[in-house]
Design a protein around this motif. Structure first.
Motif, PDB file in Angstrom:
ATOM      1  N   ARG A 286     -22.277-198.308  60.527  1.00 14.97           N
ATOM      2  CA  ARG A 286     -21.578-197.088  60.068  1.00 14.97           C
ATOM      3  C   ARG A 286     -22.034-196.646  58.679  1.00 14.97           C
ATOM      4  O   ARG A 286     -21.350-195.906  58.003  1.00 14.97           O
ATOM      5  CB  ARG A 286     -20.045-197.292  60.042  1.00 14.97           C
ATOM      6  N   ARG A 287     -23.232-197.077  58.303  1.00 15.96           N
ATOM      7  CA  ARG A 287     -23.769-196.657  57.012  1.00 15.96           C
ATOM      8  C   ARG A 287     -24.527-195.355  57.195  1.00 15.96           C
ATOM      9  O   ARG A 287     -25.419-195.258  58.026  1.00 15.96           O
ATOM     10  CB  ARG A 287     -24.695-197.734  56.450  1.00 15.96           C
ATOM     11  N   ASN A 288     -24.130-194.355  56.357  1.00 15.36           N
ATOM     12  CA  ASN A 288     -24.780-193.052  56.430  1.00 15.36           C
ATOM     13  C   ASN A 288     -25.897-193.042  55.396  1.00 15.36           C
ATOM     14  O   ASN A 288     -25.649-193.035  54.191  1.00 15.36           O
ATOM     15  CB  ASN A 288     -23.767-191.947  56.128  1.00 15.36           C
TER      16      ASN A 288
ATOM     17  N   TYR B 117     -33.264-198.709  62.682  1.00 18.48           N
ATOM     18  CA  TYR B 117     -32.795-198.021  61.463  1.00 18.48           C
ATOM     19  C   TYR B 117     -33.343-198.714  60.229  1.00 18.48           C
ATOM     20  O   TYR B 117     -33.825-199.871  60.304  1.00 18.48           O
ATOM     21  CB  TYR B 117     -31.259-198.024  61.429  1.00 18.48           C
TER      22      TYR B 117
ATOM     23  N   LYS C 288     -27.953-190.738  54.606  1.00 22.83           N
ATOM     24  CA  LYS C 288     -28.103-189.521  53.804  1.00 22.83           C
ATOM     25  C   LYS C 288     -27.207-189.546  52.561  1.00 22.83           C
ATOM     26  O   LYS C 288     -27.565-189.026  51.513  1.00 22.83           O
ATOM     27  CB  LYS C 288     -27.775-188.295  54.653  1.00 22.83           C
ATOM     28  N   LYS C 289     -26.013-190.191  52.725  1.00 26.29           N
ATOM     29  CA  LYS C 289     -25.079-190.287  51.596  1.00 26.29           C
ATOM     30  C   LYS C 289     -25.263-191.581  50.815  1.00 26.29           C
ATOM     31  O   LYS C 289     -25.180-191.590  49.598  1.00 26.29           O
ATOM     32  CB  LYS C 289     -23.633-190.190  52.105  1.00 26.29           C
TER      33      LYS C 289
ATOM     34  N   SER D  54     -28.993-190.562  61.221  1.00 23.77           N
ATOM     35  CA  SER D  54     -28.697-190.981  59.845  1.00 23.77           C
ATOM     36  C   SER D  54     -27.640-192.063  59.751  1.00 23.77           C
ATOM     37  O   SER D  54     -27.368-192.569  58.657  1.00 23.77           O
ATOM     38  CB  SER D  54     -28.250-189.775  59.015  1.00 23.77           C
ATOM     39  N   THR D  55     -26.984-192.480  60.836  1.00 24.00           N
ATOM     40  CA  THR D  55     -25.909-193.471  60.801  1.00 24.00           C
ATOM     41  C   THR D  55     -26.253-194.626  61.722  1.00 24.00           C
ATOM     42  O   THR D  55     -26.526-194.423  62.907  1.00 24.00           O
ATOM     43  CB  THR D  55     -24.578-192.850  61.237  1.00 24.00           C
ATOM     44  N   SER D  56     -26.233-195.851  61.165  1.00 32.23           N
ATOM     45  CA  SER D  56     -26.597-197.027  61.940  1.00 32.23           C
ATOM     46  C   SER D  56     -25.351-197.624  62.588  1.00 32.23           C
ATOM     47  O   SER D  56     -24.240-197.084  62.505  1.00 32.23           O
ATOM     48  CB  SER D  56     -27.275-198.063  61.037  1.00 32.23           C
TER      49      SER D  56
END
Length: 775
Positions: free
Chosen positions: A758-760, A736, A762-763, A753-755
């Motif tokens: 737990r970081r998204n 990621y 896209k946001k 999109s989420t590692s």
């Protein structure tokens, strides 16, 4: 031989408290004494002297002599006889014996109540008194030199009855109050006596004193007065207690009969007085006989005073109804109009059925209307207010010569109409009866349009009135009422009905047209006067008109009215600003610009409209209008220059040059056109700079992306998945942007999109320093 008794030294029974010296030598010396304890701080001492005087002293054991006070004080003394007072005994009264007679005195006032004289042959050189040991017995014995005389105390009740028969009312009250203080009479008995005295005074025509005693009585019922006010039988007859007291006064009858019987008794007493016969009738009545009218007025006034006090008592409902109804009845007899209306309009327990006929016959319609409204009979109350307003209106058209002072009469009539309308509007403001409201709306609006508006827009009623019915019921001539109601409906009630929005706009437009015609006529008159006299009378209100301001504001703010219908109404008028608003609602941009720029010559408004449109062609269209107004109007070069000065950067210089008129002075346009060309060139170069910077940013972004995709990751046998911690070995894996590495299975579970953290992405976008533009 008897042994002599010696005083004991072991205890002290008595101690010295105070002393009193006989102040007057003429009093000789003391001959007898008696003592009575009234309270801990008030002991009364009665002392008799050899000279026949009786002294009254008070003893207060709590007084400190060092402070300057005396424990024993002389209150008063009375000279009873010329011989010694040989005995004093205190029972209910002070009994004094001496010199062949016995006298009874009040303990407090010292007034002689009764006296006995011992006749000859019984020996009167000296006498001695004795009563029962407790001092409160029924019997008293008197011993003279040769005889013993015994007396029995008459019961207090019999004494009171005897005094009442003699009409010695002050002595009665004094006696019962003294008995109550001494604890020999209860409070209920005191109230009973007050009531008995009151009835005797009432039948003796002393109405004020009678009512005073009635008010002192705590046990007397207000219903006992009812038979004196209203004839039997009536709805309260069964509430009257059959209490005859001691039978000393006649049974209750109407006060008119009481007065007539009393006047006959006064007449008989006058004849008997001339014949030398004493009568129980007061000398005041005999010397100055009262009239029947004065006596009745006194009776009714004091009955009113009694009932007013009784209204504040805790009475049962039937008695409350009787008190309030009879109070209104008495007010009517004395024509106390203000008090009647105050009672009727306040909280009361009046029985309407008992009063409506009487009030109607006596002409107290206002009071009856207040009473109806108070009891919730709104239809009858409104009918009365309508009649009163109509009567005032009809009276206002009478011959002025018949009405006396015309100014005062008209003022009273106007005030009467306004009062009727105000009271009716108070009822209608809370009423939900649509038919009743619409029925009375007309005459209220004739008196005061503001009251009618208040009725229609009242917030006091629970459910609002049906708007369609209200609009249909409003008199077409009452334009103000219609407009104010529609305004309230739209602005306060947030009505979205297009019918009401259109109706409100049309109504305002009609009023604006009428106002415009008036202003134009006034303007013409002022102009002619100015030409003749060189000054203007009045003001030119063409530019300031509150009706037009309201119309313009509504046309701007609302989108629910039919713009075409309103435009059709004002099409041929001079309401140019209103037309511009309507054309704007209809999307007629050209017509809007023509009105703002050419008709109103409001360059600022025209330019603002172009700004709102946001299209360069709108500025060009406005420029064309300035340069070629048509209809024989001269070009508006100043307005055109202003437009080019304010918004020239939004125009194409070539098109502007093509449209400029050859007749336009060069000095007006040269500076503006030069500034346009410079701005155009500046915008061109600025655009190229921005374009180059954008290309540089795009190149840097592509390079950073390429470098990121070309990164290598080294995996060995010890490498673990950051999610499941399994050995990667030869497994497929994913990395990621935050450099976390997971196996393929975990990457499918986590998503692209989420590692693991737990970081998204896209946001919460990740930006690394190397990705930023550094050049």
């Amino acid at each position: 031989m008897a042994k002599k008794l010696e005083p004991s030294k072991s205890r002290t029974v008595l101690e010295f408290l105070a002393h009193f010296d006989l102040p007057l030598s003429s009093l000789n010396s003391f001959s007898s004494i008696a003592i009575v304890t009234l309270s801990d701080t008030q002991i009364v001492i009665y002392a008799g002297t050899h000279s026949g005087s009786l002294l009254l002293l008070t003893l207060n054991p709590n007084v400190d002599p060092s402070s300057g006070g005396d424990k024993v004080k002389l209150v008063r003394y009375v000279s009873i006889s010329h011989s010694a007072i040989e005995s004093i005994h205190v029972i209910a009264l002070i009994v004094v014996a001496g010199e062949g007679k016995m006298e009874l005195y009040h303990k407090r006032s010292g007034t002689c109540v009764q006296a006995f004289s011992f006749g000859g042959g019984i020996g009167t050189s000296s006498c001695f008194l004795a009563d029962e040991e407790n001092g409160n017995g029924k019997y008293v014995a008197v011993a003279t030199s040769s005889k013993i005389l015994c007396y029995r105390k008459i019961p207090s009740e019999e004494q009171i009855k005897y005094l009442l028969r003699k009409k010695n009312f002050k002595e009665v009250i004094s006696l019962v109050e003294e008995l109550e203080i001494d604890g020999d009479m209860s409070g209920d008995m005191l109230s009973f006596v007050h009531a008995q005295v009151g009835f005797l005074l009432l039948f003796d025509l002393h109405f004020k004193e009678a009512v005073d005693h009635f008010l002192f009585s705590e046990t007397m019922q207000p219903s006992e007065i009812f038979p004196f006010v209203i004839q039997d039988p009536n709805r309260w007859s069964l509430l009257v207690p059959r209490n005859r007291y001691w039978g000393l006064h006649p049974p209750p009858i109407h006060v008119e009969n009481v007065v007539e019987d009393g006047l006959l008794a006064i007449q008989r007493a006058a004849f008997l007085k001339k014949a030398g016969v004493d009568t129980p009738v007061d000398d005041e009545f005999l010397l100055n006989p009262p009239s029947r009218a004065d006596l009745l007025e006194s009776a009714y006034s004091n009955f009113i005073r009694y009932f007013q006090v009784m209204r504040d008592k805790d009475l049962n409902q039937p008695v409350k109804e009787g008190v309030d109804t009879l109070l209104m009845y008495l007010y009517r007899i004395l024509n106390c109009t203000e008090e009647m209306e105050k009672l009727a309009s306040s909280e009361n327990s009046c029985v309407v059925e008992e009063l409506e006929t009487l009030l109607e016959e006596s002409g107290h319609l206002r009071t009856l209307a207040f009473l109806y409204a108070n009891k919730g009979i709104n239809s009858k109350a409104l009918a009365i207010w309508r009649v009163l307003a109509r009567n005032c209106l009809s009276d206002a058209h009478e011959d002025p010569a018949e009405t006396g002072d015309l100014t005062d009469s008209n003022t009273a009539l106007v005030s009467g109409r306004e009062t009727a309308a105000i009271e009716a509007s108070k009822i209608l403001e809370e009423s939900a009866d649509v038919d009743s409201i619409l029925q009375h709306l007309g005459w209220i609006s004739e008196v005061d349009e503001e009251l009618a508006i208040r009725v229609l827009t009242s917030q006091k009623r629970i459910s609002p009135l049906p708007p369609d019915d209200v609009v249909g019921a409003i008199d077409p001539r009452k334009i103000v009422i219609l407009q104010r109601y529609l305004q309230w409906l739209i602005e306060d009630q947030d009505s979205t009905d297009t019918q009401f929005h259109t109706l409100y706009a049309l109504s305002l437009a009609k009023t604006a047209l009428e106002s415009l015609e008036t202003d134009v006529s006034l303007h013409a008159v002022n102009k002619s006067i100015k030409g003749q006299n060189n000054f203007i009378i009045g003001r030119d209100s063409l530019s300031e008109n509150p009706v037009r301001e309201r119309l313009q504001f509504f046309l701007h703010s609302s989108d629910l009215y039919d713009a075409e219908e309103v435009l059709e109404l004002i099409e041929g008028s001079e309401l140019w600003l209103e037309k511009a608003i309507l054309y704007r609602k209809l999307g007629q941009e050209t017509l809007v610009l023509q009105i703002l720029a050419l008709k109103l010559e409001d360059s600022e408004a025209a330019e603002q409209y172009c700004v709102e449109l946001g299209r360069p062609d709108a500025y060009m269209q406005l420029l064309d209008m300035y340069l070629d107004p048509q209809n024989g109007k001269e070009p508006m070069f100043n307005a055109a220059v202003r437009l080019l000065h304010n918004h020239g950067e939004s125009l194409d210089p070539l098109q502007v040059l093509k449209r400029l008129s050859p007749d336009m002075p060069l000095q007006l346009a040269s500076e503006t056109i030069l500034r346009m060309l410079r701005a155009r060139l500046h915008h061109y170069h600025q655009g190229k700079i921005v374009h180059s910077l954008s290309r540089a940013v795009d190149a840097d972004a592509r390079l950073a992306r390429l470098e990121e995709r070309a990164r290598y990751v080294q995996i060995n046998d010890e490498s673990l998945c950051d999610s499941c911690h399994a050995r990667l070995g030869t497994k497929l894996f994913a990395m990621y942007p935050d450099d976390s590495i997971v196996c393929y299975k975990c990457s499918r579970r986590l998503g692209e999109s989420t590692s693991v953290t737990r970081r998204n992405f896209k946001k919460d976008i990740l930006i690394k320093p190397g990705w930023l533009v550094s050049r």
